[in-house]
Scaffold this active site. Structure first.
Site, PDB file in Angstrom:
ATOM      1  N   SER A 170      -3.170  -8.098   2.516  1.00  0.00           N
ATOM      2  CA  SER A 170      -3.692  -8.001   3.894  1.00  0.00           C
ATOM      3  C   SER A 170      -4.106  -9.380   4.382  1.00  0.00           C
ATOM      4  O   SER A 170      -4.053  -9.677   5.579  1.00  0.00           O
ATOM      5  CB  SER A 170      -4.900  -7.064   3.939  1.00  0.00           C
ATOM      6  OG  SER A 170      -4.532  -5.806   3.438  1.00  0.00           O
TER       7      SER A 170
ATOM      8  N   GLY B 142      -2.706  -1.992  -7.506  1.00  0.00           N
ATOM      9  CA  GLY B 142      -1.670  -3.016  -7.585  1.00  0.00           C
ATOM     10  C   GLY B 142      -1.991  -4.042  -8.659  1.00  0.00           C
ATOM     11  O   GLY B 142      -3.151  -4.412  -8.861  1.00  0.00           O
TER      12      GLY B 142
ATOM     13  N   HIS C  91       0.844  -1.208   0.000  1.00  0.00           N
ATOM     14  CA  HIS C  91       0.000   0.000   0.000  1.00  0.00           C
ATOM     15  C   HIS C  91       0.875   1.253   0.000  1.00  0.00           C
ATOM     16  O   HIS C  91       0.577   2.230  -0.676  1.00  0.00           O
ATOM     17  CB  HIS C  91      -0.901   0.041   1.250  1.00  0.00           C
ATOM     18  CG  HIS C  91      -1.963  -1.012   1.292  1.00  0.00           C
ATOM     19  ND1 HIS C  91      -1.914  -2.076   2.154  1.00  0.00           N
ATOM     20  CD2 HIS C  91      -3.104  -1.156   0.574  1.00  0.00           C
ATOM     21  CE1 HIS C  91      -2.990  -2.827   1.975  1.00  0.00           C
ATOM     22  NE2 HIS C  91      -3.719  -2.304   1.016  1.00  0.00           N
TER      23      HIS C  91
END
Ligand code: PAF
Length: 284
Positions: A186, A147, A37
């Protein structure tokens, strides 16, 4: 750094910034930040005078049996990290404000969502497309950074913004990996200690596809079979898909050429669904 919760305030902030000039770059996220991120935020910083990071776990893109409630959330730490990257505003709306009572509009991108994650997560890309149209409008973003790990998502967003003549540049950022090759996500937080080697089977099978193709194996079905056998040799792996596809249309490839992408989704330990991808004849 401004922390904005209300969509109306976000729109007002963006209107003022847009009038001032310098451009607005958006990094749409669901929070729980890691280095990938931060790379997106740095990339956004290079594109425009103002950087907005949206932080919203979007209920619309999760199926009924998916991990919406359990999705990792870490708001205070996320804000600290975003401020450390010089982000100008974090937009963290409440779901009830993004989708108030009476909300009934869904944005749907058709053909390219029939494959891969679109096939195994019905409705997922409708949720992604719908929230992004809202975020693009509210933030008046001139560009948005995503991404490449979520490769199909990137293709869907490019299609969406082209089809709807949206005046926004979509920037793909290369997948950020741990030192051992695991794509940062994540959801890696859900991995348990013994899961690492199994999780690494995704990245290693991309490397393996490149080696096999370089060695002359160009038949897609044969190559997919070898990758499946490899992934299934790791404990606790359950393949959702292992597919060779055309990198633009996402249609299945019959034989490997320089547009062929290997795309993978594998559940690890029955809990964690990981995805990864890479071009077969090129690194990246
Ligand atoms: O990739 C994500 O984190 C989400 O799909 C996105 C783009 C923020 C939309 O909710």
């Amino acid at each position: 750094m401004e922390i904005i919760h209300s969509p109306d305030e976000m729109a007002a902030w963006a209107k003022a910034q847009a009038a001032a000039g310098g451009g607005i770059a958006l990094v749409p996220t669901m929070g729980c930040f890691h280095d990938a991120h931060l790379s997106l935020m740095r990339c956004a910083r290079r594109q425009a005078g103002k950087v907005v990071v949206s932080l919203f776990v979007n209920p619309l893109q999760f199926g009924p049996s998916e991990d919406f409630a359990a999705y990792p959330r870490n708001f205070a730490e996320d804000c600290r990290m975003a401020a450390g990257e010089g982000v100008d505003a974090v937009f963290a709306p409440d779901p009830a404000e993004m989708y108030p009572k009476g909300f009934q509009t869904v944005v749907s991108v058709k053909d390219i969502t029939r494959h891969l994650c679109g096939a195994s997560r019905p409705g997922h890309f409708d949720g992604v497309a719908t929230v992004l149209v809202k975020l693009f409008h509210l933030t008046r973003a001139d560009c948005a950074v995503f991404g490449e790990k979520d490769y199909q998502q990137l293709v869907v967003i490019r299609r969406l913004t082209a089809d709807l003549n949206m005046d926004i540049e979509i920037i793909g950022h290369p997948t950020v990996r741990e030192a051992d090759g695991l794509a940062m996500s994540s959801r890696n937080l859900y991995l348990e200690e013994g899961d690492r080697e199994s999780a690494l089977s995704l990245y290693r099978s991309i490397v393996m596809a490149r080696k096999l193709a370089a060695g002359g194996l160009r038949d897609a079905i044969g190559l997919e079979r070898r990758l499946r056998e490899y992934i299934e040799s790791f404990p606790g792996t359950e393949i959702d898909y292992v597919c060779l596809v055309d990198a633009e249309s996402l249609e299945p490839a019959a034989a490997v050429d320089d547009r062929t992408l290997v795309a993978l989704a594998v559940r690890i330990g029955g809990r964690v669904r990981l995805i990864d991808n890479g071009l077969v004849l090129r690194d990246g």
